[in-house]
Design an enzyme around this catalytic site. Structure first.
Site, PDB file in Angstrom:
ATOM      1  CG  HIS A  34      20.994  68.679  82.494  1.00 52.75           C
ATOM      2  ND1 HIS A  34      20.941  69.126  83.845  1.00 52.75           N
ATOM      3  CD2 HIS A  34      20.675  67.547  82.438  1.00 52.75           C
ATOM      4  CE1 HIS A  34      20.209  68.157  84.563  1.00 52.75           C
ATOM      5  NE2 HIS A  34      20.304  67.160  83.706  1.00 52.75           N
ATOM      6  CG  HIS A  58      22.839  59.684  84.032  1.00 54.72           C
ATOM      7  ND1 HIS A  58      22.396  60.338  82.781  1.00 54.72           N
ATOM      8  CD2 HIS A  58      22.374  60.388  85.049  1.00 54.72           C
ATOM      9  CE1 HIS A  58      22.081  61.603  83.267  1.00 54.72           C
ATOM     10  NE2 HIS A  58      21.681  61.440  84.546  1.00 54.72           N
ATOM     11  CG  HIS A 110      15.190  65.623  83.526  1.00 49.78           C
ATOM     12  ND1 HIS A 110      15.640  66.981  83.334  1.00 49.78           N
ATOM     13  CD2 HIS A 110      16.153  64.973  84.081  1.00 49.78           C
ATOM     14  CE1 HIS A 110      17.026  66.936  83.677  1.00 49.78           C
ATOM     15  NE2 HIS A 110      17.286  65.892  84.099  1.00 49.78           N
ATOM     16  CG  ASP A 130      19.111  63.323  82.542  1.00 50.97           C
ATOM     17  OD1 ASP A 130      19.690  64.370  82.507  1.00 50.97           O
ATOM     18  OD2 ASP A 130      18.393  62.949  83.539  1.00 50.97           O
TER      19      ASP A 130
HETATM   20 ZN   LIG Z   1      19.340  65.115  84.270  1.00 50.10          ZN
END
Ligand SMILES: [Zn+2]
Length: 297
Positions: free
Chosen positions: A82, A269, A241, A245
């Protein structure tokens, strides 16, 4: 600022934020400091002897479990995405990030508090041009779980993200945008992190989400969203969001601006990082000839 050949930036002065880490639950103070041109973004563990430094680069990613975690030797910093997303969203190329715990504070679960801190500190140009990441050709990444990413060269940085979850509260969501400062501030920066209600007990049992609460995350229940009194910030806050990311994870390429269009489905991720490695490898094929010329001298 020259539009054709913009300069690298950093912040004018130091700025600090306090909070708790999302996964560790530890109190955490983040200090953002100006850094010289060509240093990139670097994390420092200010609570450890010698204040070890960890570059915010792909080669220092140690794990990608519910966040992107960096490490060098014994020193680790968890959940860096973030803060990094805020840097790329605003176009901050060089920054020293000091953390006095294993994780930056999660704040409200979005990138907005970091964006506000950077803007409070003020941005300043440095006497060095930005070093663009150029893609020579299309790059595709596909994973067994159905995640699919594709990047093609473009004259700007564009992302189309698609969220696909097998959950009644989460229909397929897509969002397409040009990632410049205005777009990032309006469409991405405020989107908060989320998890599914059925995951919460498991995450906590694994020592994760120890600092998680409705003050910093949206919890998706069987038939409702659990949020703080604010409710959802956007009907499709979740896909926004995921975009936040992805922008944070791509910051690990160490190149401030991206002349490419990215399409990504089922983002996470681990996939973001593997995709970034493929982008890095493709971009390096462009940089090789120059190396050969230098070696020949
Ligand atoms: Zn995040």
């Amino acid at each position: 600022m020259n539009q054709e050949n913009p300069l690298q930036t950093t912040i004018k002065q130091e700025v600090a934020l306090d909070g708790v880490g999302l996964h560790t639950g530890s109190k955490s103070r983040l200090i953002l400091r100006p850094a010289p041109a060509n240093t990139g973004i670097r994390f420092f563990r200010s609570d450890l002897p010698g204040i070890p430094m960890i570059p915010a680069r792909l080669g220092f990613v140690v794990t990608t479990v519910r966040g992107t975690n960096l490490g060098l030797g014994e020193a680790k910093v968890h959940t860096v995405e973030h803060v990094l997303s805020a840097c790329t969203g605003l176009g901050v190329d060089n920054l020293d990030v000091l953390v006095d715990a294993g994780e930056p504070p999660i704040m409200d679960g979005s990138a907005l508090p970091f964006v506000e801190a950077l803007l409070r500190a003020g941005l300043v140009d440095l006497e060095a041009p930005k070093r663009w990441l150029h893609l020579p050709h299309e790059v595709v990444y596909e994973a067994k779980d159905g995640a699919r990413y594709r990047a093609v060269p473009s004259d700007k940085f564009e992302i189309m993200a698609t969220l696909i979850h097998d959950h009644p509260m989460m229909p397929r969501m897509s969002l397409s945008m040009t990632v410049d400062r205005e777009g990032y501030l309006a469409e991405v920066a405020r989107a908060r992190t989320f998890c599914f209600e059925h995951e919460v007990a498991y995450l906590k049992s694994q020592g994760l989400a120890q600092g998680g609460s409705l003050d910093n995350a949206i919890v998706i229940g069987k038939d409702q969203f659990h949020t703080n009194a604010e409710g959802l910030r956007y009907a499709d806050e979740f896909v926004r969001h995921k975009m936040l990311d992805l922008i944070g994870d791509l910051t690990l390429l160490g190149r401030p601006l991206f002349k490419m269009r990215i399409e990504a489905e089922r983002l996470g991720h681990a996939h973001n990082v593997e995709f970034a490695k493929k982008l890095d490898a493709a971009a390096k094929t462009l940089r090789k000839p120059r190396t050969r010329i230098l070696e020949a001298k």
